[in-house]
Design a protein around this motif. Structure first.
Motif, PDB file in Angstrom:
ATOM      1  N   ASN A 126       0.858  -1.165   0.000  1.00  0.00           N
ATOM      2  CA  ASN A 126       0.000   0.000   0.000  1.00  0.00           C
ATOM      3  C   ASN A 126       0.900   1.222   0.000  1.00  0.00           C
ATOM      4  O   ASN A 126       1.440   1.584   1.013  1.00  0.00           O
ATOM      5  CB  ASN A 126      -0.874  -0.045   1.258  1.00  0.00           C
ATOM      6  CG  ASN A 126      -2.046   0.881   1.135  1.00  0.00           C
ATOM      7  OD1 ASN A 126      -2.033   1.782   0.303  1.00  0.00           O
ATOM      8  ND2 ASN A 126      -3.027   0.681   1.956  1.00  0.00           N
ATOM      9  N   SER A 128       2.526   4.898  -0.102  1.00  0.00           N
ATOM     10  CA  SER A 128       2.131   6.217   0.361  1.00  0.00           C
ATOM     11  C   SER A 128       2.092   7.178  -0.827  1.00  0.00           C
ATOM     12  O   SER A 128       1.673   8.299  -0.701  1.00  0.00           O
ATOM     13  CB  SER A 128       3.070   6.729   1.450  1.00  0.00           C
ATOM     14  OG  SER A 128       4.377   6.747   0.990  1.00  0.00           O
ATOM     15  N   VAL A 140       0.991  11.019   1.970  1.00  0.00           N
ATOM     16  CA  VAL A 140       1.643  11.651   3.121  1.00  0.00           C
ATOM     17  C   VAL A 140       1.575  13.163   2.992  1.00  0.00           C
ATOM     18  O   VAL A 140       1.179  13.861   3.918  1.00  0.00           O
ATOM     19  CB  VAL A 140       3.094  11.169   3.254  1.00  0.00           C
ATOM     20  CG1 VAL A 140       3.823  11.968   4.304  1.00  0.00           C
ATOM     21  CG2 VAL A 140       3.127   9.689   3.598  1.00  0.00           C
ATOM     22  N   ALA A 141       1.914  13.672   1.825  1.00  0.00           N
ATOM     23  CA  ALA A 141       1.920  15.128   1.641  1.00  0.00           C
ATOM     24  C   ALA A 141       0.521  15.659   1.359  1.00  0.00           C
ATOM     25  O   ALA A 141       0.285  16.856   1.382  1.00  0.00           O
ATOM     26  CB  ALA A 141       2.870  15.514   0.520  1.00  0.00           C
ATOM     27  N   ARG A 142      -0.386  14.744   1.073  1.00  0.00           N
ATOM     28  CA  ARG A 142      -1.767  15.144   0.743  1.00  0.00           C
ATOM     29  C   ARG A 142      -1.803  16.007  -0.507  1.00  0.00           C
ATOM     30  O   ARG A 142      -2.461  17.042  -0.549  1.00  0.00           O
ATOM     31  CB  ARG A 142      -2.361  15.922   1.921  1.00  0.00           C
ATOM     32  CG  ARG A 142      -3.782  15.522   2.265  1.00  0.00           C
ATOM     33  CD  ARG A 142      -4.357  16.438   3.323  1.00  0.00           C
ATOM     34  NE  ARG A 142      -5.775  16.593   3.134  1.00  0.00           N
ATOM     35  CZ  ARG A 142      -6.683  15.797   3.685  1.00  0.00           C
ATOM     36  NH1 ARG A 142      -6.321  14.842   4.475  1.00  0.00           N
ATOM     37  NH2 ARG A 142      -7.957  15.997   3.444  1.00  0.00           N
ATOM     38  N   ILE A 143      -1.053  15.564  -1.520  1.00  0.00           N
ATOM     39  CA  ILE A 143      -0.985  16.315  -2.769  1.00  0.00           C
ATOM     40  C   ILE A 143      -1.424  15.417  -3.916  1.00  0.00           C
ATOM     41  O   ILE A 143      -1.047  14.258  -3.976  1.00  0.00           O
ATOM     42  CB  ILE A 143       0.452  16.809  -3.021  1.00  0.00           C
ATOM     43  CG1 ILE A 143       0.783  17.940  -2.059  1.00  0.00           C
ATOM     44  CG2 ILE A 143       0.621  17.286  -4.455  1.00  0.00           C
ATOM     45  CD1 ILE A 143       2.198  18.403  -2.160  1.00  0.00           C
TER      46      ILE A 143
ATOM     47  N   LEU B  93       1.140   9.969  11.324  1.00  0.00           N
ATOM     48  CA  LEU B  93       1.681  11.107  10.573  1.00  0.00           C
ATOM     49  C   LEU B  93       1.478  12.396  11.356  1.00  0.00           C
ATOM     50  O   LEU B  93       2.346  13.268  11.375  1.00  0.00           O
ATOM     51  CB  LEU B  93       1.012  11.200   9.203  1.00  0.00           C
ATOM     52  CG  LEU B  93       1.393  10.077   8.228  1.00  0.00           C
ATOM     53  CD1 LEU B  93       0.536  10.141   6.982  1.00  0.00           C
ATOM     54  CD2 LEU B  93       2.867  10.151   7.862  1.00  0.00           C
ATOM     55  N   THR B  98       7.650  10.146   9.608  1.00  0.00           N
ATOM     56  CA  THR B  98       8.158  10.678   8.354  1.00  0.00           C
ATOM     57  C   THR B  98       7.417  10.083   7.162  1.00  0.00           C
ATOM     58  O   THR B  98       7.130  10.763   6.193  1.00  0.00           O
ATOM     59  CB  THR B  98       9.656  10.341   8.219  1.00  0.00           C
ATOM     60  OG1 THR B  98      10.301  10.704   9.425  1.00  0.00           O
ATOM     61  CG2 THR B  98      10.269  11.063   7.049  1.00  0.00           C
ATOM     62  N   ASP B  99       7.129   8.802   7.263  1.00  0.00           N
ATOM     63  CA  ASP B  99       6.531   8.090   6.142  1.00  0.00           C
ATOM     64  C   ASP B  99       5.937   6.810   6.703  1.00  0.00           C
ATOM     65  O   ASP B  99       6.052   6.550   7.892  1.00  0.00           O
ATOM     66  CB  ASP B  99       7.614   7.774   5.107  1.00  0.00           C
ATOM     67  CG  ASP B  99       7.035   7.583   3.708  1.00  0.00           C
ATOM     68  OD1 ASP B  99       5.815   7.384   3.592  1.00  0.00           O
ATOM     69  OD2 ASP B  99       7.815   7.619   2.741  1.00  0.00           O
ATOM     70  N   TYR B 100       5.290   6.033   5.857  1.00  0.00           N
ATOM     71  CA  TYR B 100       4.793   4.758   6.354  1.00  0.00           C
ATOM     72  C   TYR B 100       4.839   3.697   5.276  1.00  0.00           C
ATOM     73  O   TYR B 100       4.896   3.989   4.091  1.00  0.00           O
ATOM     74  CB  TYR B 100       3.377   4.901   6.895  1.00  0.00           C
ATOM     75  CG  TYR B 100       2.321   5.102   5.839  1.00  0.00           C
ATOM     76  CD1 TYR B 100       1.916   6.381   5.493  1.00  0.00           C
ATOM     77  CD2 TYR B 100       1.727   4.026   5.193  1.00  0.00           C
ATOM     78  CE1 TYR B 100       0.968   6.580   4.526  1.00  0.00           C
ATOM     79  CE2 TYR B 100       0.765   4.215   4.225  1.00  0.00           C
ATOM     80  CZ  TYR B 100       0.389   5.504   3.898  1.00  0.00           C
ATOM     81  OH  TYR B 100      -0.557   5.692   2.935  1.00  0.00           O
ATOM     82  N   THR B 102       2.946  -0.303   4.563  1.00  0.00           N
ATOM     83  CA  THR B 102       2.049  -1.308   5.108  1.00  0.00           C
ATOM     84  C   THR B 102       2.582  -2.688   4.768  1.00  0.00           C
ATOM     85  O   THR B 102       3.091  -2.936   3.693  1.00  0.00           O
ATOM     86  CB  THR B 102       0.630  -1.151   4.537  1.00  0.00           C
ATOM     87  OG1 THR B 102       0.706  -1.058   3.121  1.00  0.00           O
ATOM     88  CG2 THR B 102      -0.015   0.102   5.072  1.00  0.00           C
ATOM     89  N   ARG B 113      12.190   4.101   0.095  1.00  0.00           N
ATOM     90  CA  ARG B 113      11.707   5.055   1.091  1.00  0.00           C
ATOM     91  C   ARG B 113      12.779   5.382   2.123  1.00  0.00           C
ATOM     92  O   ARG B 113      12.885   6.499   2.600  1.00  0.00           O
ATOM     93  CB  ARG B 113      10.473   4.500   1.792  1.00  0.00           C
ATOM     94  CG  ARG B 113       9.328   4.397   0.849  1.00  0.00           C
ATOM     95  CD  ARG B 113       8.020   4.341   1.572  1.00  0.00           C
ATOM     96  NE  ARG B 113       6.975   4.114   0.605  1.00  0.00           N
ATOM     97  CZ  ARG B 113       6.566   5.032  -0.238  1.00  0.00           C
ATOM     98  NH1 ARG B 113       7.080   6.244  -0.189  1.00  0.00           N
ATOM     99  NH2 ARG B 113       5.649   4.753  -1.117  1.00  0.00           N
ATOM    100  N   LYS B 170       4.494  19.637   2.110  1.00  0.00           N
ATOM    101  CA  LYS B 170       3.621  18.686   2.777  1.00  0.00           C
ATOM    102  C   LYS B 170       2.522  19.437   3.520  1.00  0.00           C
ATOM    103  O   LYS B 170       2.787  20.456   4.145  1.00  0.00           O
ATOM    104  CB  LYS B 170       4.474  17.880   3.753  1.00  0.00           C
ATOM    105  CG  LYS B 170       3.770  16.808   4.520  1.00  0.00           C
ATOM    106  CD  LYS B 170       4.811  15.958   5.244  1.00  0.00           C
ATOM    107  CE  LYS B 170       4.210  15.181   6.389  1.00  0.00           C
ATOM    108  NZ  LYS B 170       5.224  14.411   7.120  1.00  0.00           N
TER     109      LYS B 170
END
Lengths: 225, 225
Positions: A126, A128, A140-143, B93, B98-100, B102, B113, B170
Motif C-alpha cells: 500500500n 504512500s 503523506v503530503a496530501r498532494i 503522521l 516521516t513516512d509509512y 504497510t 523510502r 507537505k
DNA sequence: TGACATCTTTACGAAATCTTTATAACTCAA
DNA sequence: TTGAGTTATAAAGATTTCGTAAAGATGTCA
C-alpha cells in the motif's frame, strides 16, 4: 512461476464445466465445489489464489459462505450472480467481495476481471504514493498531481479520491463510500456522491463527459481505474 | 562515509530477520529491538540515523513510542503498519512520523523510502540553511532572510516558519502544527494559527493577500512551498 | 513602575466549502 | 417509444472555515 489456482463454488454443473474449460485453457489450475460447504472445506484445506462464488447457492446462501470465507481468506472473491439482482451484488460487495459478474457473462470479461483481481492482490503493498495513469496521489503530503501538475482539491474531494485510489479497480458501493467519507448515518445520501464525483471528474478527467478514471457502475457504485 | 544505522522496533522476529537481511545486504548497519521499551533505550543510548517502527506493538502501543521518540529524536521515523488501518496511519503522521509502509511490503519500495528519508534528513541537517524561493532560513543561527535581507520574527513566528520549512510541500494539519508549537493541550486553538500565519504572511509574502509560500488547505491545515 | 514586545482573545466580514434543490440526461425494459 | 429508475450538472442557499484588526493580558527589562 506456478499456475494460479482458482476455486469455483457453483451448484450448476454446466457452469462449472464452462468455467473449467475457459480457465484451464488460459493456464489456471481449477478446483470445483458444488456446494457452499464443500467450497469452505476445499478452500480451508488448500487456499486457492482466487474464488469464484455463485451467490445463489442452494444449501447455504452464497452470502453466508462469503462471510465465513472473509473471516480468514483475504485473496480475491469474485461473485457470480444472475442479472437483475442488484441487492445481492451490493450486499456481497459490502461484505468484502472483490468484484462481480452477472450470468450469462462473456468469457473475455471473466478472464479480464480475474487477471485484474489477481494482479491487485499480489501488489498488496500500500504505497504512500499511488500512481494511476496520469494521476498521482501522495498520501503523506496530501498532494494530488495530474500530468505532474498539482491539483487543487477540497478536503472532501481529496478524501474521496484517496479512498478510490486505495481501492483501484474495485467497485465501491454507494453505501461504502458514504460511510467512509461522511459517516455511518449518511448511507442514504447518494446525491452527495453524485455531486462530489462530478466535481472530481471535472478536475481529474481529460474529458469529464467520458470519464476514464471514475467509472459509474449503475445501481451499484463507482470504480476507480 | 560510515554506514547509516537503522533501528528496527518490531515484535515479530520474522519481520525483523527479513528487514535485517535486506538492509544489511544494502550496506546499512542494523540494530533490533523487540519491544517499544527496548527501542527507546537503544535509540537513546546510541541514536540511529533512521527508525523503523511497528505501530502495532504489544507492550506500549507504537503510538506512544512514536510520541516519546519525537520529544527528542528528529531524524526519520518510518512507520510499519498492517494494511487497512488508516486511523493508525493518519494519527502516526500527525505525531511526526516521516513516512509509512504497510505490511507486507516489497523490499524495493522499503529501500527506496529509506534512501529518500535519509537523504532528506541529511539535507536539512548538514545545510542547516533551508532555501525556498526568496526565503532563506538558517536553522542554527535562527535567522530568516527574504531577498537577502534579514527579517525580524518573534520566537513563535520563527518556530512556526521553521516547522513549515522542514516540511516543505507537505500539508501540515492544524492539530499537528498546534501540538508542535504550543503543545499537546492546544490542539483545538486553531485561531492561534490564523493569527500567526497572518503575521508571518505579512512578513514573508510579496503579496499577503495572495500568499505563495504559506498556502491554506481549507478544513485541513497549511502547506509551505 | 512603566514602556515595550509579545501572546491571547474577541469580533466580524469574507471566502471557501458543503448541502440542497431543481432539472436535464441517460439507461433499460415493457 | 414511453416511462420508471438512475445518474449528471448547475446553481442557489446554508454552514463552516478563514483572515484581519484590534483590544486585553502577560511578561520582561531597565
Amino acid at each position: 512461476m506456478n499456475k494460479a489456482e482458482i476455486l469455483i463454488i457453483d451448484d450448476e454443473p454446466q457452469i462449472r464445466k464452462l468455467l473449467q474449460i475457459n480457465l484451464e485453457s488460459n493456464d489456471y489450475k481449477v478446483v470445483q465445489a458444488s456446494t457452499g460447504k464443500e467450497g469452505l472445506i476445499l478452500s480451508a484445506s488448500h487456499p486457492p489464489d482466487l474464488i469464484l462464488l455463485d451467490i445463489g447457492l442452494p444449501d447455504k446462501s452464497g452470502h453466508e459462505i462469503l462471510q465465513e470465507l472473509r473471516e480468514w481468506y483475504n485473496k480475491p472473491i469474485i461473485i457470480l450472480s444472475v442479472q437483475d439482482n442488484e441487492t445481492d451484488i451490493v450486499s456481497a460487495l459490502d461484505n468484502g467481495a472483490t468484484d462481480y459478474l452477472t450470468k450469462p457473462f462473456r468469457t473475455g470479461e471473466l478472464l479480464a476481471r480475474i487477471r485484474s483481481a489477481i494482479r491487485r492482490s499480489q501488489n498488496t503493498e500500500n504505497n504512500s504514493i499511488i500512481t494511476c495513469g496520469d494521476i498521482e496521489i501522495d498520501l503523506v503530503a496530501r498532494i494530488v498531481k495530474r500530468n505532474n501538475e498539482a491539483l487543487k482539491l477540497t478536503s472532501t474531494e481529496y478524501n474521496l479520491l484517496a479512498l478510490f485510489a486505495k481501492n483501484e479497480g474495485k467497485v465501491l458501493t454507494h453505501q461504502y463510500l458514504l460511510k467512509e467519507i461522511w459517516g455511518y448515518s449518511y448511507q442514504t445520501e447518494t446525491q452527495y456522491l453524485r455531486v462530489f464525483v462530478g466535481t472530481l471528474r471535472k478536475k481529474i478527467e481529460e474529458n469529464p463527459n467520458n470519464p476514464q478514471h471514475i467509472v459509474t457502475e449503475s445501481g451499484v457504485g463507482y470504480r476507480f481505474q
